[in-house]
Design a protein around this motif. Sequence first.
Motif, PDB file in Angstrom:
ATOM      1  N   HIS A   1       0.813  -1.372  -0.125  1.00  0.00           N
ATOM      2  CA  HIS A   1       0.053  -0.151  -0.016  1.00  0.00           C
ATOM      3  C   HIS A   1       0.865   1.441  -0.137  1.00  0.00           C
ATOM      4  N   GLU A   2       1.998   1.273   0.774  1.00  0.00           N
ATOM      5  CA  GLU A   2       2.787   2.341   1.099  1.00  0.00           C
ATOM      6  C   GLU A   2       3.472   2.622  -0.285  1.00  0.00           C
TER       7      GLU A   2
ATOM      8  N   THR B   1       2.802   1.718  -3.195  1.00  0.00           N
ATOM      9  CA  THR B   1       1.865   2.137  -4.451  1.00  0.00           C
ATOM     10  C   THR B   1       1.756   3.694  -4.367  1.00  0.00           C
ATOM     11  N   HIS B   2       1.596   4.265  -2.998  1.00  0.00           N
ATOM     12  CA  HIS B   2       1.830   5.843  -2.589  1.00  0.00           C
ATOM     13  C   HIS B   2       2.994   6.411  -3.208  1.00  0.00           C
TER      14      HIS B   2
ATOM     15  N   ARG C   1       3.108   6.563  -7.112  1.00  0.00           N
ATOM     16  CA  ARG C   1       2.413   7.476  -7.680  1.00  0.00           C
ATOM     17  C   ARG C   1       2.557   8.838  -7.275  1.00  0.00           C
TER      18      ARG C   1
ATOM     19  N   ASP D   1       1.998  10.432  -4.493  1.00  0.00           N
ATOM     20  CA  ASP D   1       1.063  10.862  -3.714  1.00  0.00           C
ATOM     21  C   ASP D   1       1.316  11.866  -2.569  1.00  0.00           C
TER      22      ASP D   1
ATOM     23  N   GLN E   1      -7.984   9.200  -2.269  1.00  0.00           N
ATOM     24  CA  GLN E   1      -6.519   8.686  -2.547  1.00  0.00           C
ATOM     25  C   GLN E   1      -6.361   7.407  -1.760  1.00  0.00           C
ATOM     26  N   GLU E   2      -6.687   7.144  -0.702  1.00  0.00           N
ATOM     27  CA  GLU E   2      -6.760   6.168   0.015  1.00  0.00           C
ATOM     28  C   GLU E   2      -7.388   4.969  -0.710  1.00  0.00           C
TER      29      GLU E   2
ATOM     30  N   CYS F   1      -5.687   3.914  -3.811  1.00  0.00           N
ATOM     31  CA  CYS F   1      -4.567   2.835  -3.299  1.00  0.00           C
ATOM     32  C   CYS F   1      -4.900   1.432  -3.024  1.00  0.00           C
ATOM     33  N   ASP F   2      -6.040   1.544  -2.150  1.00  0.00           N
ATOM     34  CA  ASP F   2      -6.534   0.426  -1.812  1.00  0.00           C
ATOM     35  C   ASP F   2      -6.666  -0.749  -3.010  1.00  0.00           C
TER      36      ASP F   2
ATOM     37  N   GLU G   1      -5.759  -0.649  -6.168  1.00  0.00           N
ATOM     38  CA  GLU G   1      -4.645  -0.936  -6.657  1.00  0.00           C
ATOM     39  C   GLU G   1      -4.076  -2.223  -6.010  1.00  0.00           C
TER      40      GLU G   1
ATOM     41  N   CYS H   1       1.082  10.253   3.568  1.00  0.00           N
ATOM     42  CA  CYS H   1       0.069   9.425   3.404  1.00  0.00           C
ATOM     43  C   CYS H   1      -0.042   8.514   4.466  1.00  0.00           C
TER      44      CYS H   1
END
Length: 416
Positions: A181-182, A184-185, A188, A190, A221-222, A225-226, A228, A258
Amino acid sequence: MASELWTALPALLSPVLPPLLRASCALSLAAIAVMALRLPLRRCFGAGVAYAAWLAVPLCALAALLPAAPTGSLLVLPAAAMQPLTTGIASLASPSASPGQAYLIVLAWMAGVLLAAALQISRQRAYVRSMGAAARRGGIAYAESPHAGPALVGLWRPLIIVPSDFDRRYTAKERQLILAHERTHARRHDPLANAACAALRCLNWFNPLLHIAERLMRADQELACDAEVVRRHPNSRRSYADAMLKTQLSANDAPFACQWQSNHPLKERVMNLNRTTPQALRIAGSTLIAAAMTTGSWAAWAAQNSAPEGQLYDIAMQMKVNGDTISPHLHTRSGTPAAMRVGEGAQQWRAEFTLKPVDGGQVYIASNVSRGGKPVGKPGVLVALGQPATVKFNQDDSAGMEMQLTVTEITKQGAK
């Protein structure tokens, strides 16, 4: 020097107000549109498309600040077609405030920006302090506190922060999903998006829509991300939900980070894990959003070209130039510079006037006077309509110019 700068500040800062209001109005209209469409977009095209729609907000604000196209350009719609946007943007971008009032408004805005920025930085520092001295192991940082993280902190080289009991609290599968998850942030960018959003919020501290929009954008945004992470790990929805339930809410909210454990609705995030959007729909939604953002940005830019023309004025002048007297007239609209020249070569005087209507039947005349191509002065005069105002210049070589200006409104019938 300082006193001259202070005296000139009203004239320097008052032109900032119309573009500021125009950009804020365009930004507000875009924010309202995205807030209204985010839920339908998420249901139809997925959370990623709903999150991407927020890019329209800064794009429309920037488009409203771009220079206007020349009158008659094919890129500009007729005024009748742009009337709704003209009413929403152009009318607010031309406030009937005197230069002194505009000066005070701009100063108040700047003070609010600085205060809002200080508060954002203070919140970010409080969050970083709450983590304590982080110990790096295996490419991630373990905070001293069990209440800090998981989060992605930093703009240029973001670092994944996890709580001190990360290895004990979560199973191996849950830790894998949290790190995914992090990351992915980070992939991107974020944190940069959050910093840009915080900057917009500071610049528009007076606009409550931006405060609401920021929280909704962070929630989307969260969710994006979830979505993806779940697409990459389709058989791990239960472990992902368990990891969310095990994560404690942080007492500190970081504007630029994030945060896994931020105040986003947990129920909404867990329910969103069960939604799957086909790739074809995601592509279609992305295409639709790109087209909508292009259209919205163009409309925000084109609206300023469709603004109603300013009031038409007549400037009657009695001018004494090097002993000679002339009585010219100038017709100009408010906000549009009008210029005239007297003499030739190095003895040529040039005066440019820009009129701005003020409450109480007054008009502010901003002028720019030069002689032989060299600037002489930029006097500003506040005068009642129909009453004369005098501006006088003397040069070292005994040359001089004296202007007596009388401004009157020209009615629509008289202008035809």
